[in-house]
Every structure is written in structure tokens, then in C-alpha cells.
Enzyme design. Sequence first.
Site, PDB file in Angstrom:
ATOM      1  N   HIS A 146     146.470  23.887  26.888  1.00  0.00           N
ATOM      2  CA  HIS A 146     147.432  24.859  26.354  1.00  0.00           C
ATOM      3  C   HIS A 146     147.505  24.704  24.838  1.00  0.00           C
ATOM      4  O   HIS A 146     147.624  23.602  24.322  1.00  0.00           O
ATOM      5  CB  HIS A 146     148.807  24.622  26.966  1.00  0.00           C
ATOM      6  CG  HIS A 146     149.866  25.535  26.425  1.00  0.00           C
ATOM      7  ND1 HIS A 146     149.889  26.891  26.698  1.00  0.00           N
ATOM      8  CD2 HIS A 146     150.912  25.295  25.602  1.00  0.00           C
ATOM      9  CE1 HIS A 146     150.926  27.441  26.081  1.00  0.00           C
ATOM     10  NE2 HIS A 146     151.564  26.495  25.410  1.00  0.00           N
ATOM     11  N   LYS A 167     153.824  27.991  17.825  1.00  0.00           N
ATOM     12  CA  LYS A 167     152.373  27.822  17.692  1.00  0.00           C
ATOM     13  C   LYS A 167     151.682  29.166  17.485  1.00  0.00           C
ATOM     14  O   LYS A 167     150.788  29.294  16.645  1.00  0.00           O
ATOM     15  CB  LYS A 167     151.809  27.104  18.925  1.00  0.00           C
ATOM     16  CG  LYS A 167     152.290  25.683  19.100  1.00  0.00           C
ATOM     17  CD  LYS A 167     151.641  24.997  20.279  1.00  0.00           C
ATOM     18  CE  LYS A 167     152.122  25.563  21.599  1.00  0.00           C
ATOM     19  NZ  LYS A 167     153.548  25.298  21.857  1.00  0.00           N
ATOM     20  N   ASP A 185     147.171  30.448  23.951  1.00  0.00           N
ATOM     21  CA  ASP A 185     147.824  30.025  25.191  1.00  0.00           C
ATOM     22  C   ASP A 185     146.923  29.138  26.044  1.00  0.00           C
ATOM     23  O   ASP A 185     147.216  27.962  26.243  1.00  0.00           O
ATOM     24  CB  ASP A 185     148.317  31.227  26.001  1.00  0.00           C
ATOM     25  CG  ASP A 185     149.195  30.791  27.157  1.00  0.00           C
ATOM     26  OD1 ASP A 185     150.054  29.910  26.942  1.00  0.00           O
ATOM     27  OD2 ASP A 185     149.019  31.302  28.270  1.00  0.00           O
ATOM     28  N   ARG A 252     154.587   7.008  10.005  1.00  0.00           N
ATOM     29  CA  ARG A 252     154.528   7.980   8.918  1.00  0.00           C
ATOM     30  C   ARG A 252     153.147   8.019   8.292  1.00  0.00           C
ATOM     31  O   ARG A 252     152.614   9.085   7.991  1.00  0.00           O
ATOM     32  CB  ARG A 252     155.581   7.633   7.851  1.00  0.00           C
ATOM     33  CG  ARG A 252     155.564   8.594   6.679  1.00  0.00           C
ATOM     34  CD  ARG A 252     156.659   8.290   5.690  1.00  0.00           C
ATOM     35  NE  ARG A 252     156.592   9.199   4.542  1.00  0.00           N
ATOM     36  CZ  ARG A 252     157.442   9.161   3.525  1.00  0.00           C
ATOM     37  NH1 ARG A 252     158.437   8.272   3.501  1.00  0.00           N
ATOM     38  NH2 ARG A 252     157.302  10.004   2.526  1.00  0.00           N
TER      39      ARG A 252
END
Length: 318
Positions: A146, A167, A185, A252
Site C-alpha cells: 500500500h 500520501k 494505493d 533523529r
Amino acid sequence: MKPTVVSADVLFEEFRALLQWQWIAGHGASERRFDEEVVRVARSGADLVGHLNYIHPYRVQIIGAREVAYLSHGGSEDCQRRVARIVTLEPPVLVLADGQVAPPELLSMCERAQIPLFSTQESSALVIDVLRTFLSKHFADRTTMHGVFMDILGVGVLITGESGLGKSELGLELISRGNGLVADDAVDLFRINQNTIEGKCPDLLQNLLEVRGIGLLDIRAIFGEAAVRRRMRLKLIVHLVRKETLERDYERMPQEPLSQDVLGVPVRKVVIQVVAGRNIAVLVEAAVRNTILQLRGVDTYQEFIERHRRAMEQGGDT
């Protein structure tokens, strides 16, 4: 999973126009197919097709000018013996290439053993290249993921992430910046060799992008032919997350590049935090440009570490 069905008649029809071949013997074996165990362990199309070779059974055997010369060398008994050995290889199909004429012994053997024999004027090299490419893709390990799969600056990028982070909207903005859509998708992914993943769009969703509040958009009709791609090789996964997810699950500045396993192949991965006010499209393009540098052997993080080490050494000397 690899599909295990490619019968002789399917293979013949697939390349009838391209290779202009004829089915000259073994017509009664149209359902003959590849051995399932061979397909399962095959690493690429090279394991499934090649020049006539008595060491490699169960694959498409290509018989060109040299192979015909070998089979025909000597007397009729020698030819019959060499042709008879081909039966033990149990090939799904034999292909006579280079415009060669089949020795009578080969035709007789194919009829008796019911082995399909195709004949083409095309070169052995072309036949092997075409069949290897087709078989590699047809029998490739595959999965569906997906996300939004795009061509960004010439790199195949799969945008994934938590639900509701936009997205598809990000994909639309990237398209408006000149990048190309492969799939939205659902993305069909295939491992076409040991280190390469190729992705394409399911036929049902071709050229379509769904944007909440607007609905389905036909990207090809709106932006033109240059805005869509048929397929791309997956080089980077961009994963979108919320702030709390980033702080909880990721460093990070990770010391080692992130990667994600896709069909047994490690794919580079970057994680981008989505918050109001950030230009995510710019960040994605920057991540892609950085990935291009890494693929060329330029590692900015390691260069920074080395620069920091030299600065500390110089400070210690003073």
C-alpha cells in the site's frame, strides 16, 4: 509466491508477432510447461532458457547454427544419439533459431516425445534475451504494498505511511512539480533478479490517483502522457509518520542508513515527520537527491563524522 503456469501455447502466442516463429513439431503437447521445482529455485530467467546444453535440464533449449552443426556432425547414427539425449533433458520447449532447418532426426524425436518445437529466422541471442526477460518477470516473486509509487527525479520511490497523512495529496504535488506517477494505493512489486525490485500499477488502477475531497483523478488525462510511468525499479521508500511516532520509534540522525526488506531485497528507507507548515514535497525531493548521492558513493553523514574527527584532532594538537 511464484506462478507456475506457462504452457507451450501461451509462450508461442506471446511472441508469435515479435519472433515470427512457427510451430513445426510436437503440436500435441500444447499444455507442456516448466517443471515447478525448477521454477521455484530459479534465480533468474537465465536458469530457464539458454543454448542447447546437456548439463541443464528442464529449461527452454535454443538450437542455433552451432547446435545444428553439432547435432548433424558425423553419420545418421551419431545424429540420432545426440538428438535422443535431448529427451532426457525434458525441455518444456525447443526453439530452432538462426533460420536453421531442423534435422529430420530432431523432428521425429519431437513428434515421438511430444516436445514442442518452434522455428524462427531470428538470432539465437535475440530469442534468449526475449525469453529470459519474459520468464524472469513472469516467474518473479511478487507482493502488493500500500502506498504511492512514483518516478521522482528518475528514481523509483514508494511513499508509505500512517493513514490520513496525505500520501496521495503529496503524490499530486510531486506530479505538479514534474515527477511521474506509477501507482496509487496498491503497488504490484516483483523481484526480477537477486537485487532488483520492479513495481507497476494494477491494471484496474492505471493512471488513477485518489485525493480525498476530490475523488479519482485521471493523471494522464489531466497532466499528459509524461506524468505517468508504466513501471519503475524500486530504489527508495519514503515513510511518512506523525511527530509522536518519529520520537518514539526512530533516531533523529541514525548512524546507519535505514532499509526495509521487500521480497528479500533490502531497500533504502527514509522517515519524514508530517506536521503543519512543512513542505513535504521539497523534503521528499531532497531525500531522493541524497539517495542519488549515496548510490554514487557519497555519504554526507560519514563525511561529517570524518570532518568532526579531524577538527577534534586539530583542537587536541593546539
